[in-house]
Design an enzyme around this catalytic site. Structure first.
Site, PDB file in Angstrom:
ATOM      1  N   LYS A  79       0.864  -1.190  -0.055  1.00 30.34           N
ATOM      2  CA  LYS A  79       0.093  -0.065   0.171  1.00 30.34           C
ATOM      3  C   LYS A  79       0.756   1.256   0.142  1.00 30.34           C
ATOM      4  CE  LYS A  79      -4.128  -1.804   1.893  1.00 30.34           C
ATOM      5  NZ  LYS A  79      -5.383  -1.370   2.987  1.00 30.34           N
ATOM      6  N   ASP A 120     -10.363   2.879   1.675  1.00 32.04           N
ATOM      7  CA  ASP A 120     -10.598   2.205   3.042  1.00 32.04           C
ATOM      8  C   ASP A 120     -11.435   3.190   4.047  1.00 32.04           C
ATOM      9  OD1 ASP A 120      -9.354   0.067   2.575  1.00 32.04           O
ATOM     10  OD2 ASP A 120      -7.375   0.601   3.229  1.00 32.04           O
TER      11      ASP A 120
END
Length: 261
Positions: free
Chosen positions: A64, A100
């Site tokens: 990420k 997210d």
């Protein structure tokens, strides 16, 4: 559409099942696969994106943050979170997003619960993404207090050592740590004595976690990680395809799969 999720390991991911169901429901021709990409090999999958062999990516651990230098620009969501979980293309540009936080917030909103004082447990990437999307008072608590202080300073919020938290001060508690995730299902990040809050856990395997089981035993409302998982995926799917997927249908697909495992 040729889409994929990358991570290491990745075989456990339910993203292919979810996105494939949405593609079919939308009448879109395409495929979504899981690609195990070892650390240090990101250049190979980026090349496939640049060459048009792939149209978009979801990104999970451990890539990420590492994928950011390969991208042309970041959405504000990814810049604030310091992490990317979605890569999509506009023209020749590869753009990184972090869905997210918005995925969690949408899941929280669906409960109808109004949050004014939120306790975030954990100070990692998931906490960063969620804090960046929240628009209310947040306190960060972590076993390693220095990590909580660093995150709190960045987002201008409060920090506490985990063992110094007064749970009665919060109306929402969110576990963003992996404590309680399979295979360590008999662990909980927090003792809930004194809590009166909505208790959330972003873990969706298993569901419910030990933390949520204890919350339910105490009569507290709970929110598991399935909604966040589906929410972040829905945000990514829209970026990939321009279509807004059916959240309820996606949640149904994932819960059914989890029940069968």
């Amino acid at each position: 559409m040729r889409l994929a999720v990358i991570g290491h390991p990745i075989a456990h991911s339910l993203s292919p099942m979810l996105h494939s169901a949405w593609l079919e429901a939308a009448g879109l021709f395409g495929c979504y696969t899981a690609l195990d990409v070892e650390p240090g090999r990101l250049d190979t999958v980026i090349r496939r994106l640049r060459d048009g062999e792939l149209d978009g990516l979801n990104v999970t651990i451990p890539h990420k943050e590492a994928i950011i230098p390969y991208l042309d620009r970041l959405e504000e969501s990814a810049s604030r979170a310091g992490a990317v979980n979605t890569v999509y293309r506009i023209g020749n540009e590869l753009i990184g997003a972090n869905t997210d936080g918005t995925g969690f917030v949408k899941s929280l909103e669906r409960t109808g619960h109004v949050s004014k004082d939120i306790l975030i447990i954990g100070a990692g990437g998931a906490a960063r993404g969620i804090i960046s999307a929240l628009k209310t008072k947040v306190t960060v608590a972590n076993r390693t207090y220095e990590h909580a202080l660093r995150l709190a300073a960045e987002f201008d919020c409060e920090a506490l050592p985990l063992d110094a938290v007064d749970l009665k001060s919060f109306d929402t508690i969110i576990n963003t740590t992996p404590v309680g995730m399979s295979p360590n299902t008999l662990q909980s990040p927090l003792v809930l004595d004194g809590a009166t809050a909505l208790v959330c856990d972003i873990i969706y395997r298993p569901t419910p976690t030990l933390l949520l089981k204890e919350a339910a035993r105490l009569g507290l409302p709970t929110l598991d990680g399935v909604g966040m998982f589906v929410g972040q995926a829905a945000e990514a799917f829209t970026r990939f395809t321009g279509n807004t997927p059916d959240f309820a249908y996606g949640e149904q697909v994932i819960r059914k799969q989890l029940e069968e495992q």
